[in-house]
Design a protein around this motif. Structure first.
Motif, PDB file in Angstrom:
ATOM      1  N   PHE A  99       0.835  -1.203   0.000  1.00  0.00           N
ATOM      2  CA  PHE A  99       0.000   0.000   0.000  1.00  0.00           C
ATOM      3  C   PHE A  99       0.875   1.259   0.000  1.00  0.00           C
ATOM      4  N   LEU A 100       1.889   1.248   0.854  1.00  0.00           N
ATOM      5  CA  LEU A 100       2.753   2.422   0.974  1.00  0.00           C
ATOM      6  C   LEU A 100       3.563   2.641  -0.303  1.00  0.00           C
ATOM      7  N   ARG A 101       4.020   1.525  -0.897  1.00  0.00           N
ATOM      8  CA  ARG A 101       4.785   1.652  -2.138  1.00  0.00           C
ATOM      9  C   ARG A 101       3.910   2.209  -3.254  1.00  0.00           C
ATOM     10  N   ASP A 102       2.657   1.712  -3.314  1.00  0.00           N
ATOM     11  CA  ASP A 102       1.728   2.235  -4.322  1.00  0.00           C
ATOM     12  C   ASP A 102       1.453   3.715  -4.103  1.00  0.00           C
ATOM     13  N   TYR A 103       1.366   4.105  -2.834  1.00  0.00           N
ATOM     14  CA  TYR A 103       1.126   5.519  -2.532  1.00  0.00           C
ATOM     15  C   TYR A 103       2.289   6.379  -3.032  1.00  0.00           C
ATOM     16  N   CYS A 104       3.510   5.876  -2.802  1.00  0.00           N
ATOM     17  CA  CYS A 104       4.679   6.638  -3.249  1.00  0.00           C
ATOM     18  C   CYS A 104       4.706   6.776  -4.768  1.00  0.00           C
TER      19      CYS A 104
ATOM     20  N   ARG B 220       1.934   6.501  -6.869  1.00  0.00           N
ATOM     21  CA  ARG B 220       0.733   7.120  -7.441  1.00  0.00           C
ATOM     22  C   ARG B 220       0.305   8.399  -6.735  1.00  0.00           C
ATOM     23  N   GLY B 221       0.765   8.581  -5.522  1.00  0.00           N
ATOM     24  CA  GLY B 221       0.412   9.789  -4.790  1.00  0.00           C
ATOM     25  C   GLY B 221      -0.950   9.738  -4.128  1.00  0.00           C
ATOM     26  N   CYS B 222      -1.596   8.563  -4.105  1.00  0.00           N
ATOM     27  CA  CYS B 222      -2.891   8.431  -3.438  1.00  0.00           C
ATOM     28  C   CYS B 222      -3.086   6.986  -2.989  1.00  0.00           C
ATOM     29  N   PHE B 223      -4.015   6.822  -2.057  1.00  0.00           N
ATOM     30  CA  PHE B 223      -4.309   5.489  -1.527  1.00  0.00           C
ATOM     31  C   PHE B 223      -5.488   4.863  -2.274  1.00  0.00           C
ATOM     32  N   SER B 224      -5.409   3.546  -2.448  1.00  0.00           N
ATOM     33  CA  SER B 224      -6.579   2.800  -2.920  1.00  0.00           C
ATOM     34  C   SER B 224      -7.290   2.216  -1.700  1.00  0.00           C
ATOM     35  N   ASP B 225      -8.524   1.793  -1.883  1.00  0.00           N
ATOM     36  CA  ASP B 225      -9.304   1.154  -0.812  1.00  0.00           C
ATOM     37  C   ASP B 225      -9.358   2.011   0.461  1.00  0.00           C
ATOM     38  N   LEU B 226      -9.737   3.263   0.285  1.00  0.00           N
ATOM     39  CA  LEU B 226      -9.773   4.169   1.428  1.00  0.00           C
ATOM     40  C   LEU B 226     -10.761   3.721   2.508  1.00  0.00           C
ATOM     41  N   ASP B 227     -11.896   3.179   2.091  1.00  0.00           N
ATOM     42  CA  ASP B 227     -12.906   2.747   3.068  1.00  0.00           C
ATOM     43  C   ASP B 227     -12.323   1.723   4.032  1.00  0.00           C
ATOM     44  N   LEU B 228     -11.556   0.794   3.477  1.00  0.00           N
ATOM     45  CA  LEU B 228     -10.949  -0.239   4.320  1.00  0.00           C
ATOM     46  C   LEU B 228      -9.945   0.361   5.290  1.00  0.00           C
ATOM     47  N   ILE B 229      -9.067   1.210   4.769  1.00  0.00           N
ATOM     48  CA  ILE B 229      -8.017   1.787   5.627  1.00  0.00           C
ATOM     49  C   ILE B 229      -8.629   2.712   6.671  1.00  0.00           C
ATOM     50  N   ASP B 230      -9.673   3.442   6.298  1.00  0.00           N
ATOM     51  CA  ASP B 230     -10.310   4.366   7.247  1.00  0.00           C
ATOM     52  C   ASP B 230     -11.030   3.643   8.371  1.00  0.00           C
ATOM     53  N   ASN B 231     -11.377   2.390   8.155  1.00  0.00           N
ATOM     54  CA  ASN B 231     -12.165   1.650   9.148  1.00  0.00           C
ATOM     55  C   ASN B 231     -11.424   0.444   9.706  1.00  0.00           C
ATOM     56  N   LEU B 232     -10.126   0.551   9.809  1.00  0.00           N
ATOM     57  CA  LEU B 232      -9.337  -0.557  10.372  1.00  0.00           C
ATOM     58  C   LEU B 232      -9.668  -0.788  11.844  1.00  0.00           C
TER      59      LEU B 232
ATOM     60  N   THR C 178       8.805  15.126   3.610  1.00  0.00           N
ATOM     61  CA  THR C 178       8.283  15.888   2.471  1.00  0.00           C
ATOM     62  C   THR C 178       6.835  16.315   2.728  1.00  0.00           C
ATOM     63  N   ASP C 179       6.064  15.415   3.386  1.00  0.00           N
ATOM     64  CA  ASP C 179       4.680  15.762   3.744  1.00  0.00           C
ATOM     65  C   ASP C 179       4.643  16.911   4.744  1.00  0.00           C
ATOM     66  N   ALA C 180       5.738  17.073   5.508  1.00  0.00           N
ATOM     67  CA  ALA C 180       5.773  18.163   6.497  1.00  0.00           C
ATOM     68  C   ALA C 180       6.001  19.520   5.846  1.00  0.00           C
ATOM     69  N   LEU C 181       6.530  19.544   4.614  1.00  0.00           N
ATOM     70  CA  LEU C 181       6.857  20.818   3.955  1.00  0.00           C
ATOM     71  C   LEU C 181       5.666  21.771   3.866  1.00  0.00           C
ATOM     72  N   PRO C 182       4.488  21.337   3.378  1.00  0.00           N
ATOM     73  CA  PRO C 182       3.352  22.283   3.307  1.00  0.00           C
ATOM     74  C   PRO C 182       2.977  22.845   4.673  1.00  0.00           C
ATOM     75  N   LEU C 183       3.156  22.057   5.726  1.00  0.00           N
ATOM     76  CA  LEU C 183       2.828  22.533   7.068  1.00  0.00           C
ATOM     77  C   LEU C 183       3.865  23.546   7.555  1.00  0.00           C
ATOM     78  N   LEU C 184       5.112  23.319   7.156  1.00  0.00           N
ATOM     79  CA  LEU C 184       6.175  24.264   7.549  1.00  0.00           C
ATOM     80  C   LEU C 184       6.015  25.609   6.835  1.00  0.00           C
ATOM     81  N   GLU C 185       5.387  25.579   5.653  1.00  0.00           N
ATOM     82  CA  GLU C 185       5.248  26.795   4.857  1.00  0.00           C
ATOM     83  C   GLU C 185       3.933  27.524   5.114  1.00  0.00           C
TER      84      GLU C 185
END
Length: 611
Positions: A461-466, A468-480, A534-541
């Motif tokens: 999942f994490l490799r795919d995110y890196c 594609r830039g997005c997660f698949s199967d969000l419903d499943l991950i959101d309801n773990l 890298t995800d922290a960059l928008p928060l730092l700015e």
């Protein structure tokens, strides 16, 4: 010592010549694969490579018959019902209940027999007609044997009523009797009907039968001795029949379908109050007289003779050899066991006869793609070896569809078969991974409670995110929910998704705290630290200061650990980060953003303290 069985019959496989080529085979759960090898038994010159056919030899062909499947399905309910009411079977009601169960089994056999008979009549294909005829004969024999066993072993009819039961038995299984009776009784004057004397039947009470029989016997004997019918051979013959004269009865042999028809007729006219213990004597003599040394007894004859001898175990043994499947012996043995008739007979390999036969029958059901579900209940009611057998067989069920897999899984979960549940879920998870269905794979690995596989899928999942830039199967991950605690990587996946959700809801402070905690708690894999930074960059700015000075120092430490520390497996080393222009740019941007944020946070925190 136990009686040894004879040599097994040889099964010829069409197209296989074992005289010329050596054969190889491999056993499966319900069938065997046979093929020719490249070795010649006689001449080495003929050893040439070829492409042999593979022959599939099924252990139990009957499970693939549509009509017999109805027999298996309907008798399953009767079997389960009998096991469940065992505790209620007490006193006089016990015998009544067991007789009722026996009649239910017979009604199922009769229904299948009639349906099979109709198919045999209506069939147009000679091969199918022949197969239907074989199955009709087999079902007819089953009903005949079961009915006799019901009379002798379950109802345990005493002298007097015994003959009435046997008369009903013959009437039911000699096909012409019912039609002839209807024809004769439907005429204006039944006693004048030409077929009247062809029916030895009875519709009277036992007392009436005994009185009339005694009257007949005495009158016939007197007339015969006086020579009253000497001038009429037919009347004299009839008089001898009514006295039970064996020679006279055999003269009418063409009216009797078989030797047991002859037996009951003979008993009716000579020994209407025969005792059960004497049956075997009359049965054996009737068989010998009827065959007259012209032919040998058939397997069915041997089974019926064993029943008349009250040798239950021989009945079961002969049926096991003669019949084409285990259905009959398994259910009859189970019923007789409930009648307390088999308690003393244990087999030398650790199981009693009832359980052994039920295990064999259930094993045959597991060879079928859907009947295996019936087999589960039969294994359940085998207390000694049923559980172990079920575990072995259920692991061999082909999980061809997810729907079938869910059925198998439900069976295992209901019986707390933990290892089988894990195994099935892991197989399905691996199939899902191969098909790149990561959501399904994660669900199965969680259900299997397999931490290692959950970690593997989470990494995907994490490799795919890196990539594609997005997660698949969000419903499943959101309801773990609590399931995310199965492995650290799964926990990270769930929390990382939560970070994105908080960021999307513009809850930047909460998102920043969660992001930092993922890194400082060591729950995030180091290979993913650069992505997190890298995800922290928008928060730092952001215009608003999100990270405090202390949090900024923590982020700086993580960045320095990543760029100067010793790399772990799968992580680029410091030199690689320096040589990669993109990564170098990321690092420089992060350092600049962190420095600016540190300055801003110090000023903000200092001003707050001053106020």
């Amino acid at each position: 010592m136990e009686e040894l069985d004879g040599e097994p019959t040889v099964t010829l496989i069409p197209g296989v010549n074992s005289q010329k080529k050596q054969m190889c085979f491999d056993w499966g759960p319900g069938e065997m694969l046979v093929c020719e090898t490249s070795f010649n038994k006689k001449e080495k010159s003929d050893m040439m490579p070829g492409c042999p056919f593979i022959h599939i030899i099924r252990k139990n062909e009957d499970v693939y018959s549509q009509i017999l499947r109805k027999l298996f399905n309907e008798s399953h309910g009767i079997f389960v019902g009998l096991q469940r009411i065992e505790e209620e079977l007490t006193g006089k009601s016990r015998k009544t209940q067991l007789v009722r169960v026996s009649k239910n089994y017979r009604s199922v056999i009769r229904a299948c027999l009639e349906e099979m008979h109709q198919l045999a009549i209506a069939g147009k294909d000679p091969a199918s007609d022949r197969q239907f005829s074989i199955q009709v004969s087999s079902l007819s024999a089953m009903e005949l044997i079961w009915n006799l066993c019901e009379i002798l072993f379950i109802e345990v009819a005493p002298a007097g009523p015994l003959l009435l039961h046997l008369l009903d038995w013959v009437q039911l299984h000699v096909c012409e009797v019912d039609s002839l009776s209807a024809d004769v009784l439907g005429s204006e004057n039944p006693s004048k009907h030409e077929r009247f004397w062809n029916l030895p039947g009875n519709t009277q009470t036992l007392t009436e039968l005994e009185l009339k029989w005694q009257h007949w016997h005495e009158g016939c004997e007197r007339h015969l001795q006086d020579g009253t019918f000497a001038s009429s051979p037919h009347l004299e013959s009839l008089c001898k029949i009514m006295l039970g004269d064996e020679a006279a009865l055999l003269e009418q042999k063409e009216l009797l379908s078989n030797w047991y028809h002859f037996l009951v007729t003979r008993l009716l006219y000579s020994h209407p109050t025969v005792k059960p213990m004497d049956l075997h004597f009359y049965a054996q003599s009737s068989l010998d007289l009827f065959l007259g040394g012209e032919s040998s007894p058939e397997p069915l004859d041997n089974i019926l003779m064993a029943a008349f001898e009250f040798d239950i175990h021989q009945v079961i043994k002969e049926c096991s050899i003669a019949l084409s499947n285990w259905w009959f012996v398994a259910h009859l043995t189970d019923l007789l066991d409930h009648c307390k008739l088999l308690q003393s007979h244990n087999l030398y390999f650790g199981s009693n006869m009832r359980e052994f036969l039920l295990l064999e029958y259930a094993s045959g059901l597991f060879a079928h793609h859907s009947l295996w579900q019936l087999g589960v209940d039969y294994f359940d009611y085998c207390p000694e070896l049923g559980r172990v057998s079920l575990e072995l067989h259920i692991e061999r069920i082909p999980l061809s569809t997810e729907q079938k897999a869910l059925k198998v899984l439900r069976v295992c979960e209901q019986r707390q078969m933990t290892e089988q549940v894990r195994s099935i879920c892991k197989i399905l998870a691996m199939k899902a991974v191969r098909n790149n269905r990561l959501g399904s794979a994660l669900s199965w690995s969680i259900r299997a409670k397999d931490a290692a596989f959950a970690t593997l899928v989470s990494d995907r999942f994490l490799r795919d995110y890196c990539e594609r830039g997005c997660f698949s199967d969000l419903d499943l991950i959101d309801n773990l929910g609590p399931a995310m605690m199965l492995s650290d990587r799964l926990t990270f996946l769930g929390k990382y998704r939560e970070f994105h959700r908080l960021y999307g809801e513009k809850r930047f402070v909460d998102a920043a705290s969660l992001l930092l905690s993922l890194m400082t708690s060591q729950i995030a894999p180091r290979t993913f630290w650069m992505t997190l930074l890298t995800d922290a960059l928008p928060l730092l700015e952001q215009k608003q200061v999100i990270f405090s000075a202390e949090q900024t120092y923590e982020l700086m430490r993580c960045l320095e650990d990543l760029t100067s520390g010793r790399p772990v497996r799968g992580e680029p080393d410091a030199q690689q980060l320096q040589d990669d222009d993109v990564e170098t740019t990321k690092v420089e941007m992060l350092r600049l953003a962190l420095a600016r944020n540190l300055a801003r946070s110090i000023i903000k925190e200092g001003s707050l303290e001053g106020s």
